[in-house]
Design a protein around this motif. Sequence first.
Motif, PDB file in Angstrom:
ATOM      1  N   GLN A 534      16.836   6.923  24.497  1.00 47.26           N
ATOM      2  CA  GLN A 534      17.211   7.558  23.238  1.00 47.26           C
ATOM      3  C   GLN A 534      17.597   9.016  23.448  1.00 47.26           C
ATOM      4  N   LYS A 535      16.841   9.698  24.326  1.00 46.59           N
ATOM      5  CA  LYS A 535      17.172  11.096  24.611  1.00 46.59           C
ATOM      6  C   LYS A 535      18.544  11.216  25.264  1.00 46.59           C
ATOM      7  N   ARG A 536      18.788  10.315  26.244  1.00 44.19           N
ATOM      8  CA  ARG A 536      20.096  10.356  26.915  1.00 44.19           C
ATOM      9  C   ARG A 536      21.221  10.073  25.927  1.00 44.19           C
ATOM     10  N   ALA A 537      20.981   9.111  25.027  1.00 41.75           N
ATOM     11  CA  ALA A 537      21.997   8.784  24.024  1.00 41.75           C
ATOM     12  C   ALA A 537      22.253   9.966  23.104  1.00 41.75           C
ATOM     13  N   ASP A 538      21.175  10.651  22.719  1.00 45.38           N
ATOM     14  CA  ASP A 538      21.333  11.830  21.855  1.00 45.38           C
ATOM     15  C   ASP A 538      22.112  12.925  22.577  1.00 45.38           C
ATOM     16  N   ARG A 539      21.765  13.140  23.889  1.00 45.76           N
ATOM     17  CA  ARG A 539      22.477  14.169  24.660  1.00 45.76           C
ATOM     18  C   ARG A 539      23.956  13.817  24.790  1.00 45.76           C
ATOM     19  N   GLY A 541      25.670  11.895  22.776  1.00 44.83           N
ATOM     20  CA  GLY A 541      26.301  12.032  21.468  1.00 44.83           C
ATOM     21  C   GLY A 541      26.687  13.473  21.172  1.00 44.83           C
ATOM     22  N   ALA A 542      25.793  14.398  21.523  1.00 43.80           N
ATOM     23  CA  ALA A 542      26.095  15.819  21.311  1.00 43.80           C
ATOM     24  C   ALA A 542      27.246  16.273  22.194  1.00 43.80           C
TER      25      ALA A 542
END
Length: 896
Positions: A534-539, A541-542
Amino acid sequence: MRSGTQLDAFTRQLSFPLDPFQIEACAALEAGHGVLVCAPTGAGKTVVGEFAVHLALESGRKCFYTTPIKALSNQKYADLTGRYGKDAVGLLTGDTSINSDAPVVVMTTEVLRNMLYAESPTLLGLSHVVMDEVHFLADRFRGAVWEEVILNLPEEVRLVSLSATVSNAEEFGAWMEAVRGDTTIVVDETRPIPLWQHVLVGRRLFDLFDAKVTPTGGRELVIDPDLVSHVKRRLALDRMDSWEPRGRGRSSDFRPLTRPEVVARLDEEGLLPAITFIFSRAGCEAALSQCVRSRLRLTTPEQTARIREIVEKHTRGLPRADLEVLGYWSWREALERGFAAHHAGMLPAFREAVEELFVAGLVRAVFATETLALGINMPARSVVLERLVKYNGDTHAELTPGEYTQLTGRAGRRGIDVEGHAVVLWRPGVEPVDVAGLASTRTFPLRSSFRPGYNMSINLIDRMGAAQSRALSERSFAQFQADRSVVGWTRGIERNERALGELRERLGGADGEMFEYIRLRERLRSRERLLERQKRADRRGAAVQSLAALRRGDVVGIPVGKRSGLAVVLEPDQDRDDPRPLVLTEHKWAGRIGAADFPVPAHPLGRMRLPRHVDHRTARGRRDLASALRSTGINAPRKPKRAKSGREDAEVVELRKALRAHPCHSRSDREQMCRVGERYNRLDRETESMRQKVAATTNSLARTFDRIVALLTEWGYIAAGEQPEATEEGRRLGRIYCESDLLVAECLRRGVWTGLTPAELAAVVSCVVYESRQDADATDRGPTAAIRGAMAETVRVWGEIRAEEVRHKLPPTREPDGGFVTAIYQWAGEASLVDALVSAGSGGKELSAGDFVRWCRQVIDLLDQVQSTAPDPSVAKAAAQAVGSIRRGVVAVAAT
């Protein structure tokens, strides 16, 4: 070969002896077996099909000879009428019907499929069916038709399947044996004409393989060392040239040859006639124009006169007024000088003239798309490949070994040439080792494209009921291949389950404390992995959002990797999913960057004025721009620090607490047992993955069939009950053969097309068969209010169907395409060819005369179906009138 047999009698009629594989296949056929023959292009597979014709005629029965395309049907019809006479042979290709009651009928495979579903009386007395180019069943658009025919033919019909060499012939043959009974598989991988491989570098023609080294004892072919060293020198000179003033250090020998120069070079080597494969229609026409503009001529005055006669024979039916727009005069001039193009966008009369002239040896250089490689009898002494990359409809992809073999298989004319030649044109980026890999690999696996559809399902239910229809889909080659993969997965599951049992025992059994501890630890790790994803996906996405927001001239800092440092944006990219702006770095590298280059968002550090045209492809342009970037005074940011994790996840906190409190946490052998547990968990995940694959694959086609039946039942095309059967509306659907069959049936049922004039009906019908070649501006909504209204309603009906397909998890029906509406409306309304073609290109989509004719014929085909299925007599009458209006001029000539 025994005397007195039908094979003996057939052989005496031939002017050449049969090869061993031909004798084996023909003998099996005479013995009552079906046969599958896999052999290279030009090996003579069709002789086996012709023997099937001989057997049928001698026994007083019928033989159908099927092909995938009309051009092949026409060619085979000419061959068979030349041998048996016009009274014995017929032709059926959808828009052409000649002597359909003859004992031998050549047809496209779709025609036979339609006969089977209609239970046509023409099938009575049928003893043999030849399926030429049967490997076409891998075609993702039309391949399912071949399997429908194979599965639905009566058991007593002997099937003769002719295929190019495929690497899984035994698998395909095993399926044929399962569904058709006794089938003899004959595989021959020997080319009748040896094929030499070459690479043309500048004006120098090299052998690809070292002729001095003969592979023995399992040794592989060796690349010609002269070719390798020459290419290295060429690349070295190119690198030197990039550092020196333009022109110095470059040998004229390495200058890329123009197409006329390539043809002239081949002529010097005695390698004409040649087919040059160019993977675009525009490229073929451009090559032809280049040759016409050159001084090159490949024909004598006597040949020129003969060419003009053949051209006149094929084009005498064309309206004189249309010759200019058809490009007739430049086309004829090219032919008279020995050049031609060949592609699907040509007028059929032009294409057929080219084929006859080439076979007669009057045209010696043809520039063609890969459709020519599909069985059309146009062999050449040599085949030239300009590139080893082609557009496959979605992206530019490298040729596969199977495609390379199919294309180069045209080289070498049996009975004329002692050898054939394949020539690859070298350019930077083409590695001899890659060419050698293509030329020496013979892997071309046949993969089924069979999927149940609306028309297929309703016809099967109407003929044999739902239960048998479902079983038939399970007998398809697609399910056969899927089930074979299931066998491997099932064995893997069984093997893993035994290993899991042993590991559980080592952990004290499924009810033991250690097993419980291992499970708890696995839950913790799974949760931590999920949070990290989830963190990688958020990064990401940003990063994606920040890259899409960049503008031309923005200066950013690439924080990590070998491109780290300052970069200026040359071309922004606002793709919402994967923006990849083009940048130039302070280190003179130009290329596209993506989210993987930015663990943190890409914020502009400043801006830089750029010239209107930036030449980033030359070393000088990159050097000057990088210098200007460094002089801006903008500093690259430091390498980003890993962001501190925020508040810890509550579930992770609870799981860690439970682990520490567990009795096994203090065991002295804890880590040793946990390593055993990790092996157990890894194996368990792998086993579960295989179980999911098995569940998704087993009876997958039958499940699709069930979903189609459910949708059609809800919509009233199938009557519900213990024995589902087609309703009257369902039987109408069963007589509609097009990609959007359900949409057509629904529009007819709802009266969407009622009240339209013949020309208006043709226009609206075109939107469900026409498909733009490119994503052009499809703003054409029709020239009349009636057309616009009917099209809007057609699109609304499509939307309803699509919503139901989503609900039932079915593949989507293609959205209507209005790109041909005005062109067909004008043509059906007696407009000139010029006006129709101008209308066809008004949305930015240029349409060739050949494409125009092809789409007209497809509209005619669907209008014929509308005429026979429309519940409203006025719609049926308008459809019949529309067919008459469209079938004129170049369209009428193409249909004869």
